[in-house]
Design a protein around this motif. Structure first.
Motif, PDB file in Angstrom:
ATOM      1  N   THR A 217      -5.323   9.061   3.276  1.00 22.69           N
ATOM      2  CA  THR A 217      -4.634   7.822   2.942  1.00 22.69           C
ATOM      3  C   THR A 217      -5.363   7.129   1.792  1.00 22.69           C
ATOM      4  O   THR A 217      -6.193   7.757   1.129  1.00 22.69           O
ATOM      5  CB  THR A 217      -4.533   6.919   4.197  1.00 22.69           C
TER       6      THR A 217
ATOM      7  N   GLU B 104      -1.095  -4.334  -1.087  1.00 23.15           N
ATOM      8  CA  GLU B 104       0.121  -4.784  -0.402  1.00 23.15           C
ATOM      9  C   GLU B 104      -0.218  -5.674   0.793  1.00 23.15           C
ATOM     10  O   GLU B 104      -1.301  -5.553   1.374  1.00 23.15           O
ATOM     11  CB  GLU B 104       0.914  -3.566   0.092  1.00 23.15           C
TER      12      GLU B 104
ATOM     13  N   ARG C 280       8.668  10.751   3.624  1.00 27.71           N
ATOM     14  CA  ARG C 280       9.426   9.509   3.802  1.00 27.71           C
ATOM     15  C   ARG C 280       8.889   8.789   5.037  1.00 27.71           C
ATOM     16  O   ARG C 280       8.220   9.390   5.875  1.00 27.71           O
ATOM     17  CB  ARG C 280      10.923   9.810   3.947  1.00 27.71           C
ATOM     18  N   SER C 281       9.222   7.493   5.096  1.00 28.49           N
ATOM     19  CA  SER C 281       8.713   6.713   6.232  1.00 28.49           C
ATOM     20  C   SER C 281       9.860   5.960   6.884  1.00 28.49           C
ATOM     21  O   SER C 281      10.687   5.368   6.187  1.00 28.49           O
ATOM     22  CB  SER C 281       7.665   5.721   5.730  1.00 28.49           C
TER      23      SER C 281
ATOM     24  N   ASP D 174       9.847   1.994   5.632  1.00 28.83           N
ATOM     25  CA  ASP D 174       9.623   1.790   4.201  1.00 28.83           C
ATOM     26  C   ASP D 174      10.161   0.417   3.792  1.00 28.83           C
ATOM     27  O   ASP D 174      11.287   0.283   3.341  1.00 28.83           O
ATOM     28  CB  ASP D 174      10.338   2.906   3.423  1.00 28.83           C
TER      29      ASP D 174
ATOM     30  N   GLU E 292       2.549  -2.840   4.160  1.00 25.54           N
ATOM     31  CA  GLU E 292       1.876  -1.937   5.097  1.00 25.54           C
ATOM     32  C   GLU E 292       2.061  -2.460   6.509  1.00 25.54           C
ATOM     33  O   GLU E 292       2.226  -3.681   6.702  1.00 25.54           O
ATOM     34  CB  GLU E 292       0.384  -1.911   4.791  1.00 25.54           C
TER      35      GLU E 292
ATOM     36  N   SER F  18       1.203   3.353   5.504  1.00 29.04           N
ATOM     37  CA  SER F  18       0.971   2.859   4.136  1.00 29.04           C
ATOM     38  C   SER F  18       1.780   3.663   3.142  1.00 29.04           C
ATOM     39  O   SER F  18       2.035   4.852   3.337  1.00 29.04           O
ATOM     40  CB  SER F  18      -0.496   3.022   3.739  1.00 29.04           C
ATOM     41  N   ARG F  19       2.109   3.001   2.055  1.00 29.86           N
ATOM     42  CA  ARG F  19       2.776   3.691   0.949  1.00 29.86           C
ATOM     43  C   ARG F  19       1.698   4.176  -0.024  1.00 29.86           C
ATOM     44  O   ARG F  19       0.758   3.444  -0.329  1.00 29.86           O
ATOM     45  CB  ARG F  19       3.703   2.703   0.233  1.00 29.86           C
TER      46      ARG F  19
ATOM     47  N   ASP G 157       4.746   7.493  -4.265  1.00 27.21           N
ATOM     48  CA  ASP G 157       6.057   8.000  -3.833  1.00 27.21           C
ATOM     49  C   ASP G 157       6.037   8.552  -2.411  1.00 27.21           C
ATOM     50  O   ASP G 157       7.061   8.966  -1.896  1.00 27.21           O
ATOM     51  CB  ASP G 157       6.504   9.155  -4.761  1.00 27.21           C
ATOM     52  N   THR G 158       4.861   8.653  -1.817  1.00 26.26           N
ATOM     53  CA  THR G 158       4.770   9.220  -0.463  1.00 26.26           C
ATOM     54  C   THR G 158       4.138   8.186   0.480  1.00 26.26           C
ATOM     55  O   THR G 158       3.872   7.049   0.067  1.00 26.26           O
ATOM     56  CB  THR G 158       3.919  10.505  -0.458  1.00 26.26           C
ATOM     57  N   PHE G 159       3.893   8.607   1.708  1.00 25.25           N
ATOM     58  CA  PHE G 159       3.372   7.678   2.714  1.00 25.25           C
ATOM     59  C   PHE G 159       2.271   8.362   3.516  1.00 25.25           C
ATOM     60  O   PHE G 159       2.210   9.584   3.562  1.00 25.25           O
ATOM     61  CB  PHE G 159       4.492   7.281   3.695  1.00 25.25           C
TER      62      PHE G 159
END
Ligand SMILES: Cc1cc2nc3c(=O)[nH]c(=O)nc-3n(C[C@H](O)[C@H](O)[C@H](O)COP(=O)(O)OP(=O)(O)OC[C@H]3O[C@@H](n4cnc5c(N)ncnc54)[C@H](O)[C@@H]3O)c2cc1C
Length: 392
Positions: free
Chosen positions: A48, A77, A194-195, A198, A202, A215-216, A219-221
């Motif tokens: 992460t 964030e 993806r989440s 989203d 957070e 968390s973002r 482009d991914t999580f």
């Protein structure tokens, strides 16, 4: 690959994580002929975001990789702190997080740091993937090493940068159990495409003895499942998704969807949260760096910064004492040990105060603290109280 140099000596670096790649870059620039062996079949992505700061930030500046790190950082964030039913306890605002920092800090995916180090190496150092070390035999002037690919070679210095479960430590210092202290917690970090949550912020869900953070990462999580295990060995011998499900499946909110997403991911960064404590980090011609030597555990959020700072300093002291490895290693350790020990102590405090408060009451206290700290007047008072100056 360009010609290797060996004016300073020949070094074998075991592990191509953040510590190993930093050591490779710094030693190569110091005139060493460097070979890196990495057990994985390629660069290990995943993890992460981390806070990259302090000794790591300063070393990155010296190594000339700071502009790339700054470019790769993510925006800070707001963190929505939730209870186990997904109800909002408090928002830990990005502005407050930033206001309480007293040094430049990058919010950056862990694996971006390794990517940037690899780019900086620019193919100048040979990295043998899918390879580890099988034996190390030392004498006064060097170390004979047998690699898992059957090759035997001699080096002036062997650097174990092979993480918390270091094989170099096992070979040169003794069994891991002598040096590892577990917090009793298990950590699984998954990277998701993806989440289910989203929402541009957070989320950190806490109950006694367990936590989920989503968390973002551009482009991914990432999703982190962290829990205190009542049966560490049993959990570790169970299939990961079963162990995670057992501890979290009773929760509502987006947890069922997160479990499903996580189960679809082929691999995770998973293991007990541990610290490594050693009386010395070197043994003759073998030295450990990064998590192999001083793993602080997840809770300090400082593992990568400490690894970059320590590996860069190792290169520095070796340059200060050409041809005198024992003196260099002694000086390095004397300089760096207090820094690593301080972070280990911070990690122990961070576990209880932020990540896994031990009781509902302690979680409530954390909520009150974050709520008070988030008020702009109190933030200013806290800054004064903590002597925080704005980072340049
Ligand atoms: C995939 C991954 C994800 C991570 N995610 C996070 C995170 O999200 N948050 C966080 O705080 N920390 C995370 N960490 C740990 C973090 O990277 C370290 O705490 C810190 O960067 C110090 O790095 P290190 O190089 O000392 O250890 P590591 O990052 O653990 O790197 C060690 C390297 O050595 C290799 N290795 C291990 N054994 C051998 C062997 N026998 N022979 C050869 N090579 C070997 C490993 O494959 C790895 O590439 C992660 C580590 C990895 C590998």
């Amino acid at each position: 690959m360009s010609t290797q140099r060996s004016e300073a000596g020949r070094a074998l670096i075991v592990g191509a994580g953040v510590a190993g790649l930093t050591a490779a870059l710094r030693l190569h620039r110091g005139g060493w002929e460097v070979l890196v062996v990495e057990k994985a079949s390629g660069n290990r992505n995943g993890g992460t975001w981390i806070s990259f700061r302090g000794v790591g930030y300063q070393a990155a500046e010296r190594l000339g990789i700071l502009p790339q790190l700054i470019e790769a950082q993510l925006p800070w964030e707001d963190i929505h702190m939730l209870d186990t039913d997904g109800r909002l306890r408090v928002v830990w605002r990005a502005a407050t997080q930033l206001a309480l920092m007293n040094e430049p800090t990058l919010h950056i995916p862990r694996d971006k740091i390794a990517d940037i180090l690899l780019d900086a190496l620019d193919g100048e150092v040979k990295i043998e993937y899918g390879t580890t070390v099988s034996s190390i035999t030392q004498d006064e002037s060097g170390a004979e090493v047998v690699l898992s690919n059957g090759v035997s070679d001699r080096f002036d210095l062997v650097i174990g940068a092979d993480g918390v479960n270091s094989v170099v430590r096992e070979l040169a210092f003794g069994p891991e159990a002598e040096f590892r202290t577990d917090f009793g917690d298990l950590l699984a970090i998954y990277n998701l495409e993806r989440s289910p949550v989203d929402t541009g912020v957070e989320h950190l869900l806490s109950g006694v003895g367990r936590m989920i953070a989503v968390s973002r990462l551009g482009d991914t999580f990432s999703v982190i499942f962290l829990w205190t295990s009542t049966d560490l060995a049993g959990d570790l011998s169970t299939d990961l998704s079963k162990a995670v499900r057992r501890r979290f499946e009773d929760l509502g909110w987006a947890v069922p969807a997160l479990l499903k997403e996580a189960e679809a991911v082929p691999s995770a960064y998973y293991g007990p949260v541990s610290q490594i404590k050693m009386d010395t980090w070197s043994q003759g011609r073998v030295v450990l760096v990064g998590d192999a030597a001083w793993c602080t555990g997840f809770y300090a959020g400082f593992g990568a910064s400490l690894a970059v700072g320590g590996a860069d300093l190792l290169g520095d002291v070796l340059e200060r004492h050409p041809g005198d490895i024992p003196t260099a290693l002694r000086e390095w350790e004397a300089e760096y040990r207090p820094i690593a020990l301080k972070v280990q102590a911070q990690a122990r405090r961070g576990r209880e105060s932020f990540f896994l408060p031990p009781t509902e009451f302690a979680i409530k206290l954390r909520t009150i603290f974050l709520w008070i700290a988030g008020n702009s007047v109190t933030t200013r008072l806290l800054r004064l109280f903590m002597g925080v100056r704005s980072p340049k």
